[in-house]
Write an enzyme that holds these catalytic residues in place. Structure first.
Site, PDB file in Angstrom:
ATOM      1  NE  ARG A 142      -8.468  -5.435  14.963  1.00  0.00           N
ATOM      2  CZ  ARG A 142      -7.537  -6.414  14.691  1.00  0.00           C
ATOM      3  NH1 ARG A 142      -7.382  -7.004  13.731  1.00  0.00           N
ATOM      4  NH2 ARG A 142      -6.708  -7.227  15.894  1.00  0.00           N
ATOM      5  CG  PHE A 192      -8.191  -5.988   0.900  1.00  0.00           C
ATOM      6  CD1 PHE A 192      -7.684  -6.629  -0.232  1.00  0.00           C
ATOM      7  CD2 PHE A 192      -7.271  -4.885   1.067  1.00  0.00           C
ATOM      8  CE1 PHE A 192      -7.283  -6.316  -1.025  1.00  0.00           C
ATOM      9  CE2 PHE A 192      -7.064  -4.771  -0.512  1.00  0.00           C
ATOM     10  CZ  PHE A 192      -7.019  -5.156  -1.800  1.00  0.00           C
ATOM     11  CG  ASP A 207     -12.980 -10.309   3.207  1.00  0.00           C
ATOM     12  OD1 ASP A 207     -11.583  -9.840   3.157  1.00  0.00           O
ATOM     13  OD2 ASP A 207     -11.965 -11.486   1.971  1.00  0.00           O
ATOM     14  CG  ASP A 238      -4.509  -5.110   6.905  1.00  0.00           C
ATOM     15  OD1 ASP A 238      -4.029  -5.344   6.600  1.00  0.00           O
ATOM     16  OD2 ASP A 238      -5.757  -6.236   7.524  1.00  0.00           O
ATOM     17  CB  CYS A 271       0.982  -8.191   5.884  1.00  0.00           C
ATOM     18  SG  CYS A 271      -0.364  -8.898   5.005  1.00  0.00           S
TER      19      CYS A 271
HETATM   20  N1  SAH Z   1      -7.856  -6.383   7.701  1.00  0.00           N
HETATM   21  C1  SAH Z   1      -8.400  -7.530   8.464  1.00  0.00           C
HETATM   22  C2  SAH Z   1      -7.012  -8.106   7.887  1.00  0.00           C
HETATM   23  C3  SAH Z   1      -7.718  -8.402   6.139  1.00  0.00           C
HETATM   24  S1  SAH Z   1      -6.560  -9.905   5.864  1.00  0.00           S
HETATM   25  C4  SAH Z   1      -8.381  -7.543  10.120  1.00  0.00           C
HETATM   26  O1  SAH Z   1      -8.374  -6.426  10.453  1.00  0.00           O
HETATM   27  O2  SAH Z   1      -9.287  -8.414  10.437  1.00  0.00           O
HETATM   28  C5  SAH Z   1      -7.035  -9.515   3.907  1.00  0.00           C
HETATM   29  C6  SAH Z   1      -8.270  -9.965   3.379  1.00  0.00           C
HETATM   30  O3  SAH Z   1      -8.550  -9.903   1.823  1.00  0.00           O
HETATM   31  C7  SAH Z   1      -8.564 -11.771   3.824  1.00  0.00           C
HETATM   32  O4  SAH Z   1     -10.044 -11.250   4.137  1.00  0.00           O
HETATM   33  C8  SAH Z   1      -8.852 -12.084   2.007  1.00  0.00           C
HETATM   34  O5  SAH Z   1     -10.241 -13.074   1.830  1.00  0.00           O
HETATM   35  C9  SAH Z   1      -9.388 -10.818   1.143  1.00  0.00           C
HETATM   36  N2  SAH Z   1      -9.003 -10.582  -0.248  1.00  0.00           N
HETATM   37  C10 SAH Z   1      -8.093 -11.469  -0.476  1.00  0.00           C
HETATM   38  N3  SAH Z   1      -8.444 -10.793  -2.028  1.00  0.00           N
HETATM   39  C11 SAH Z   1      -9.048  -9.679  -1.863  1.00  0.00           C
HETATM   40  C12 SAH Z   1      -8.875  -9.078  -2.965  1.00  0.00           C
HETATM   41  N4  SAH Z   1      -8.890  -8.897  -4.398  1.00  0.00           N
HETATM   42  N5  SAH Z   1      -9.691  -8.278  -3.425  1.00  0.00           N
HETATM   43  C13 SAH Z   1     -11.153  -8.354  -1.810  1.00  0.00           C
HETATM   44  N6  SAH Z   1     -10.549  -9.408  -0.537  1.00  0.00           N
HETATM   45  C14 SAH Z   1      -9.505  -9.775  -0.978  1.00  0.00           C
END
Ligand code: SAH
Length: 394
Positions: A210, A226, A248, A298, A338
């Site tokens: 970040r 995401f 998201d 992510d 991940c």
């Molecule tokens: N980058 C973030 C963490 C991401 S976790 C941080 O730094 O805090 C992954 C996220 O992807 C989750 O919030 C989940 O709700 C979302 N997600 C899962 N599948 C998805 C999709 N197909 N489209 C959009 N978001 C999605």
């Protein structure tokens, strides 16, 4: 009374000798005694040589997880206190600037199945293995004694517990049942919902990435796919991004992200939050001819286990390909996986395949990983679950 013994098949002692902490069911020749769930067993080779003290689990493919490779050690509260203190002392090398960090990272800190995250004055604990569960009564008092924390909450509501024959569970372990805890990271405040949030509430592993996004964001149009509660988006807004578009599917996560803009007094007009599926939204942006100078990808863990890898590879390739098509000339892409089952090498191959299909000329600026408070034991490559690439378009 001597402790139960687990004897390995001939030739199967190699991985313990290499200090890898897992004994798979197929390696076990016999069990002497009748160890209970998570009970400490002495693991021996077929030749009788001592290999490890380990926590037994009859239900799991991982039949035992090693606490120690030293015969003279006793696995008791004093031993666990020592391991906890060593893990926390290791975090002294983590740069300040945040009051939230991972204090204990399971196998990599010599405490298989135990995760402890600190959010300001609150600790969130995950008990993920039969061995860690066996000692569940010990953790709150030990953690209070070592860290001084007065509130400890358990978030063991995860599927991996089922593989260990344990039911998912969550709730307060010590002190008042915390809900939302305010933390600081690089001068940005976040409200972490430790009860309802994903994982233990926040993705601490992405802290350094970040910050990196912050250094790249000034004057650029940013896309954070995401976004969860907006971590990368907030870093980009604070650093002076022209506009930040975040995607998201979770409405709760987006609501929290909106609050984060407010509590940090950032301009809401520069932030666009879309409750959308990334796979289809990237295609829509392409139809609209949109371009971004910085894109963060992510996604959640597409491959929870080995057998999901082929499908996961297709999904990683798809989002990377479409993101590359949306990159402005000279734009940056921070792309992550991940999935523990996808190696860094395989991930890079998948991303390279996406670049070839997108006919994109990209350079690797840096290989990325989890933040410093997520150490990886050199004997436990599975601990290196988060990998990423910082790419730049020509
Ligand atoms: N980058 C973030 C963490 C991401 S976790 C941080 O730094 O805090 C992954 C996220 O992807 C989750 O919030 C989940 O709700 C979302 N997600 C899962 N599948 C998805 C999709 N197909 N489209 C959009 N978001 C999605």
């Amino acid at each position: 009374m001597s402790p139960p013994r687990l004897v390995l098949k001939p030739g199967r002692e190699k991985s313990l000798r290499h200090r890898h902490p897992w004994v798979f069911s197929g390696a076990v020749e016999s069990i002497e005694g009748s160890p209970g769930m998570g009970e400490t067993v002495a693991v021996h080779g077929k030749d009788g040589a001592f290999l490890a003290w380990a926590a037994y689990c009859a239900d799991s493919q991982i039949r035992a997880r090693a606490w120690s490779f030293e015969a003279k050690e006793t696995i008791d509260e004093a031993f666990l206190r020592g391991r906890l203190m060593a893990a926390i002392a290791r975090r002294a090398a983590v740069p300040k600037g945040s009051d939230a960090m991972r204090l204990v990272h399971g196998e990599s800190d010599g405490l298989p199945g135990l995760v402890v995250d600190r959010y300001a004055g609150t600790l969130v604990v995950q008990v993920l293995s039969a061995g860690a569960e066996r000692w569940r009564a010990a953790w709150p008092a030990l953690l209070e004694e070592i860290t001084g924390a007065k509130a400890i909450y358990e978030r063991s509501d995860v599927e991996v517990r089922v593989l260990e024959g344990l039911a998912p569970r969550s709730g307060p372990l010590l002190g008042p049942a915390a809900t939302v805890v305010r933390i600081q990271e690089d001068g940005i405040a976040y409200e972490v919902d430790v009860v309802h949030g994903q994982k233990t509430g926040f993705y601490l592993d992405q802290r350094e990435n970040r910050s990196l996004a912050g250094t790249l964001a000034a004057g650029r149009d940013v896309l954070n796919a995401f976004c969860y509660t907006g971590g990368f988006s907030l870093a980009a807004l604070k650093a002076g991004a022209t506009r930040v578009t975040s995607l998201d599917t979770s409405e709760e996560a987006l609501a929290a992200a909106g609050r984060h803009v407010e509590i940090n007094a950032l301009e809401a007009s520069r932030a666009e939050w879309l409750a959308a599926d990334v796979f289809s939204q990237l295609r829509k942006f392409r139809d609209q001819d949109r371009r971004f100078g910085l894109i963060v990808l992510d996604p959640p863990k597409f491959a929870p286990t080995e057998k999901h890898v082929p499908n996961a590879a297709r999904a990683y390739k798809d989002i990377n390909l479409w993101a590359m098509k949306l990159l402005a000339p000279g734009g940056h892409l921070l792309t992550f996986s991940c999935s523990g089952a996808v190696s860094p090498d395989l991930f890079q191959k998948i991303v390279a395949g996406a670049a070839a299909d997108a006919r994109a000329d990209l350079q690797i600026r840096r290989h990325l990983g989890a933040a410093l408070d997520h150490p990886v034991s050199i004997h436990f490559p599975e601990g290196e679950y988060l990998k990423g690439l910082w790419l730049q378009a020509a």
